[in-house]
Design an enzyme around this catalytic site. Structure first.
Site, PDB file in Angstrom:
ATOM      1  N   ASP A  95       0.697  -1.217  -0.007  1.00 16.54           N
ATOM      2  CA  ASP A  95      -0.023  -0.068  -0.071  1.00 16.54           C
ATOM      3  C   ASP A  95       1.099   1.293  -0.006  1.00 16.54           C
ATOM      4  O   ASP A  95       0.508   2.408   0.487  1.00 16.54           O
ATOM      5  CB  ASP A  95      -0.851   0.009   1.263  1.00 16.54           C
ATOM      6  CG  ASP A  95       0.042  -0.265   2.273  1.00 16.54           C
ATOM      7  OD1 ASP A  95       1.034  -0.202   2.530  1.00 16.54           O
ATOM      8  OD2 ASP A  95      -0.862  -0.742   3.616  1.00 16.54           O
ATOM      9  N   GLU A 117      -0.917  -9.398  -1.042  1.00 16.59           N
ATOM     10  CA  GLU A 117      -1.728  -8.423   0.092  1.00 16.59           C
ATOM     11  C   GLU A 117      -2.708  -7.591   0.080  1.00 16.59           C
ATOM     12  O   GLU A 117      -2.859  -6.443   0.433  1.00 16.59           O
ATOM     13  CB  GLU A 117      -0.348  -7.791   0.952  1.00 16.59           C
ATOM     14  CG  GLU A 117      -0.698  -7.671   2.417  1.00 16.59           C
ATOM     15  CD  GLU A 117       0.439  -6.976   3.244  1.00 16.59           C
ATOM     16  OE1 GLU A 117       0.710  -5.645   2.805  1.00 16.59           O
ATOM     17  OE2 GLU A 117       0.734  -7.076   4.252  1.00 16.59           O
ATOM     18  N   GLU A 131      -1.561   5.217   3.489  1.00 17.31           N
ATOM     19  CA  GLU A 131      -1.662   3.786   2.931  1.00 17.31           C
ATOM     20  C   GLU A 131      -3.060   3.382   2.815  1.00 17.31           C
ATOM     21  O   GLU A 131      -3.124   2.749   1.611  1.00 17.31           O
ATOM     22  CB  GLU A 131      -0.985   3.023   3.954  1.00 17.31           C
ATOM     23  CG  GLU A 131       0.462   3.144   3.806  1.00 17.31           C
ATOM     24  CD  GLU A 131       1.050   4.290   4.901  1.00 17.31           C
ATOM     25  OE1 GLU A 131       0.199   4.859   5.629  1.00 17.31           O
ATOM     26  OE2 GLU A 131       2.289   4.226   5.180  1.00 17.31           O
ATOM     27  N   HIS A 210       6.798   4.804  13.023  1.00 14.55           N
ATOM     28  CA  HIS A 210       7.168   5.626  12.197  1.00 14.55           C
ATOM     29  C   HIS A 210       5.997   6.421  11.561  1.00 14.55           C
ATOM     30  O   HIS A 210       6.222   6.699  10.475  1.00 14.55           O
ATOM     31  CB  HIS A 210       7.960   4.832  11.162  1.00 14.55           C
ATOM     32  CG  HIS A 210       7.317   3.751  10.413  1.00 14.55           C
ATOM     33  ND1 HIS A 210       6.965   2.515  11.145  1.00 14.55           N
ATOM     34  CD2 HIS A 210       6.968   3.683   9.214  1.00 14.55           C
ATOM     35  CE1 HIS A 210       6.449   1.871  10.097  1.00 14.55           C
ATOM     36  NE2 HIS A 210       6.124   2.325   9.070  1.00 14.55           N
ATOM     37  N   ARG A 212       3.041   8.020   9.960  1.00 13.73           N
ATOM     38  CA  ARG A 212       2.702   9.450   9.619  1.00 13.73           C
ATOM     39  C   ARG A 212       1.771  10.107  10.532  1.00 13.73           C
ATOM     40  O   ARG A 212       2.117  11.158  10.947  1.00 13.73           O
ATOM     41  CB  ARG A 212       2.392   9.699   8.066  1.00 13.73           C
ATOM     42  CG  ARG A 212       2.857  10.801   7.576  1.00 13.73           C
ATOM     43  CD  ARG A 212       2.475  10.491   5.995  1.00 13.73           C
ATOM     44  NE  ARG A 212       3.670  10.038   5.311  1.00 13.73           N
ATOM     45  CZ  ARG A 212       4.532  10.913   4.516  1.00 13.73           C
ATOM     46  NH1 ARG A 212       4.267  12.339   4.630  1.00 13.73           N
ATOM     47  NH2 ARG A 212       5.757  10.500   4.169  1.00 13.73           N
ATOM     48  N   HIS A 243      13.475   5.810  12.756  1.00 11.93           N
ATOM     49  CA  HIS A 243      13.425   5.745  11.488  1.00 11.93           C
ATOM     50  C   HIS A 243      13.978   6.929  11.032  1.00 11.93           C
ATOM     51  O   HIS A 243      14.389   7.844  11.878  1.00 11.93           O
ATOM     52  CB  HIS A 243      11.768   5.993  11.188  1.00 11.93           C
ATOM     53  CG  HIS A 243      11.294   5.890   9.947  1.00 11.93           C
ATOM     54  ND1 HIS A 243      11.104   6.700   9.045  1.00 11.93           N
ATOM     55  CD2 HIS A 243      10.947   4.664   9.016  1.00 11.93           C
ATOM     56  CE1 HIS A 243      10.869   6.295   7.852  1.00 11.93           C
ATOM     57  NE2 HIS A 243      10.533   4.922   8.068  1.00 11.93           N
TER      58      HIS A 243
HETATM   59  N1  UDP Z   1      12.078  -3.843   9.707  1.00 18.39           N
HETATM   60  C1  UDP Z   1      13.607  -4.019   9.528  1.00 18.39           C
HETATM   61  N2  UDP Z   1      14.330  -3.338  10.177  1.00 18.39           N
HETATM   62  C2  UDP Z   1      13.674  -2.340  11.136  1.00 18.39           C
HETATM   63  C3  UDP Z   1      12.268  -2.229  11.258  1.00 18.39           C
HETATM   64  C4  UDP Z   1      11.525  -3.251  10.575  1.00 18.39           C
HETATM   65  O1  UDP Z   1      13.969  -4.795   8.821  1.00 18.39           O
HETATM   66  O2  UDP Z   1      14.561  -1.646  11.588  1.00 18.39           O
HETATM   67  C5  UDP Z   1      11.383  -4.967   8.991  1.00 18.39           C
HETATM   68  C6  UDP Z   1      10.334  -5.660   9.895  1.00 18.39           C
HETATM   69  O3  UDP Z   1      10.854  -7.037   9.982  1.00 18.39           O
HETATM   70  C7  UDP Z   1       9.230  -6.009   8.582  1.00 18.39           C
HETATM   71  C8  UDP Z   1       9.378  -4.652   7.675  1.00 18.39           C
HETATM   72  O4  UDP Z   1      10.588  -4.250   8.083  1.00 18.39           O
HETATM   73  O5  UDP Z   1       9.489  -6.998   7.963  1.00 18.39           O
HETATM   74  C9  UDP Z   1       8.231  -3.652   8.334  1.00 18.39           C
HETATM   75  O6  UDP Z   1       8.490  -2.335   7.728  1.00 18.39           O
HETATM   76  P1  UDP Z   1       7.914  -1.185   8.348  1.00 18.39           P
HETATM   77  O7  UDP Z   1       7.849  -1.072   9.754  1.00 18.39           O
HETATM   78  O8  UDP Z   1       8.799  -0.170   7.903  1.00 18.39           O
HETATM   79  O9  UDP Z   1       6.734  -1.053   7.472  1.00 18.39           O
HETATM   80  P2  UDP Z   1       5.219  -1.463   7.563  1.00 18.39           P
HETATM   81  O10 UDP Z   1       5.132  -2.920   7.687  1.00 18.39           O
HETATM   82  O11 UDP Z   1       4.337  -0.866   8.559  1.00 18.39           O
HETATM   83  O12 UDP Z   1       4.586  -0.929   6.033  1.00 18.39           O
END
Ligand code: UDP
Length: 372
Positions: A95, A117, A131, A210, A212, A243
Site C-alpha cells: 500500500d 497483500e 496507505e 514511524h 505518519r 526511522h
Molecule cells: N524492519 C527492519 N528493520 C527495522 C524495522 C523493521 O528490517 O528497523 C522490517 C520488519 O521485520 C518488517 C518490515 O521491516 O518485515 C516492516 O517495515 P515497516 O515497519 O517499515 O513498514 P510497514 O510494515 O508498517 O509497512
C-alpha cells in the site's frame, strides 16, 4: 509470460522477494524485477540477503521526497518502462505510493495487475495515511487479488470485488522463516554488530514507530511513557531502531537519548532486526509487518495505533491495540512484564497471517491462470 515485479520500499522487497524467487523457478513465467528506488540502501541490502538483483532501477529516490512528487515520478517512470519492456502482467505488493502509482501506470497501458497483500482495510482513509487510500485505489486497478487472510477476502467482497480473489497467506512469513532458518545456521549473521543491548542481562522491549499519523504529539507521548516503563522495571531495556525521517527522529531522540537503558540505533537491517525480534521479550510497534511477524517468533505485540488493518492478531490474541494513550500503553506493558500467565497466553498463539507457503500458492495460481 513476462511478469514485471515492482518494488519501492524495504517491506515490499521482504514480501515480494519470496514470490520473485518462486517465479524464477517456473519455466513459463518470467519475472522481471523493477526497483523504483523509493528506498535505496535498505532495498539493496534486501536484494543481497535474498540473492537477487533488479533488472531495472528507476532511481527515483530524492531527499525529503513529498508524497505528490514521488507519486508523479513513479507513474511517469513506470509507464515509460512498461511501454518499453511490455510485460504481460505487473505485480505489486501492499500500500505504498509506489504501488499505487505503478498500478495506475499499468492501468493506463491496459496491462493486467496482480496485487499481493490485497484487501487490508481500517476503513479510515486518514489512518494509516496515505496507505489506506493507496490500497483502496490499488484494489480498483487490480485484476488478480492475493489476499493474505480470510478477513481480507471479506473486506474485498464488501467492496464488491469478488472476481479473481485468492486466499494465499502473507508472504512476510515466507521471508521470516527463510531468514530465521538461515541465521540459525550462520554464526556470522548472528553477530549483528549494530546491536548493543545485552539480551541476557535485560528483558528487551523492542520498539518501532514511524507512522505518519503519529508524527509529533503522539510520538512524544509514547517516548515519555517508555521512560516511565524503564523506571518502573529496572531489569528492562529498550531497543529502538529510529526511522530516518527527521519528523520521527527529532521528536523521539531528545526524550530518550540520555537514558542508559535506551539503545537508539538507526533503522536496523532486516537480518539484525529479525534477530532482535527473536531475542526480545516483547514488542511495541506501529508497524504492519512487525505485527504479522511477531506471533511466528512467539512475541506479544502491543500495537501503538488507534486503528489496525490487521485485526487477525488482535482477534487471535497475539497482539493488543493499545493506541497512543500513555496510561493504556503503560498499563498493558506493565501487565506483560509482571503477569507471566498473561504473557504466555499471548506468546503461544498460532500465527494467523501465514504459514510460510504463500509464495508457492501465488505462483501456482498464476501458473494455473496463465499457463495451459
Ligand atoms: N524492519 C527492519 N528493520 C527495522 C524495522 C523493521 O528490517 O528497523 C522490517 C520488519 O521485520 C518488517 C518490515 O521491516 O518485515 C516492516 O517495515 P515497516 O515497519 O517499515 O513498514 P510497514 O510494515 O508498517 O509497512
Amino acid at each position: 509470460m513476462k511478469i514485471a515485479v515492482v518494488v519501492g520500499t524495504r517491506p515490499e522487497v521482504i514480501k515480494l522477494a519470496p514470490v520473485y524467487l518462486e517465479l524464477k523457478k517456473s519455466k513459463k513465467l518470467k519475472p522481471v524485477l523493477i526497483s523504483t528506488g523509493q528506498h535505496k540502501e535498505m532495498v539493496n541490502e534486501m536484494f543481497q540477503w535474498f540473492g537477487i538483483k533488479e533488472d531495472h532501477n528507476l532511481k527515483l529516490m530524492q531527499k525529503n521526497q513529498s508524497l505528490q512528487c514521488i507519486t508523479a515520478r513513479v507513474i511517469e517512470a513506470t509507464y515509460n518502462l512498461f511501454s518499453k519492456i511490455k510485460p504481460d502482467l505487473v505485480m505489486v505488493e501492499g500500500d505504498t505510493v509506489s504501488v499505487m502509482a505503478a498500478g495506475l501506470a499499468a492501468f493506463y497501458l491496459k496491462i493486467p495487475l496482480a496485487h499481493v497483500e490485497a484487501g487490508l482495510r481500517t476503513n479510515n482513509i486518514y489512518n494509516p495515511f496515505p496507505e489506506e487510500m493507496a490500497r483502496r485505489i490499488v484494489s480498483q486497478l487490480t485484476n488478480i487479488h492475493f489476499a493474505p487472510t480470510k478477513q481480507a477476502v471479506i473486506n474485498l467482497r464488501k467492496e464488491n470485488i469478488k472476481k479473481n480473489v485468492y486466499l494465499a497467506g502473507n508472504t512476510v512469513i515466507d521471508s521470516l522463516m527463510y531468514t530465521v532458518r538461515k541465521i540459525k545456521n550462520s554464526a556470522k549473521t548472528l553477530h549483528a554488530t549494530s546491536l548493543r543491548p545485552d539480551f541476557k542481562k535485560y528483558r528487551i522491549i523492542l520498539v518501532t514507530m514511524h507512522r505518519r499519523e503519529n508524527f509529533g504529539k503522539a510520538h512524544k507521548n509514547i517516548a515519555k511513557t517508555l521512560i516511565k516503563i524503564l523506571n518502573k522495571f529496572p531489569d528492562t531495556a529498550i531497543l529502538l531502531p529510529l526511522h530516518k525521517n527527521p519528523k520521527v527522529r527529532d521528536v523521539i531522540r531528545p526524550i530518550l537519548k540520555n537514558h542508559k537503558r535506551v539503545f537508539l540505533t538507526g533503522p536496523l537491517g532486516y537480518v539484525p532486526f529479525v534477530y532482535a525480534m527473536k531475542n526480545s521479550y516483547l514488542i511495541l510497534t506501529d508497524s504492519g509487518g512487525v505485527q504479522e511477524e511477531a506471533p511466528s517468533l512467539g512475541k506479544p505485540a502491543l500495537v501503538l495505533r488507534t486503528t489496525t488493518e490487521r485485526p487477525e492478531g488482535i482477534k487471535a490474541g497475539s497482539a493488543k491495540l493499545v493506541g497512543i494513550d500513555s496510561k493504556k500503553i503503560f498499563n498493558e506493558t506493565s501487565k506483560l512484564l509482571t503477569d507471566k500467565k498473561a504473557y504466555n497466553k499471548m506468546s503461544k498463539i498460532k500465527n494467523p497471517y501465514g504459514d510460510g507457503r504463500a509464495s508457492k500458492r501465488i505462483v501456482k495460481i498464476l501458473s494455473n491462470l496463465f499457463v495451459s
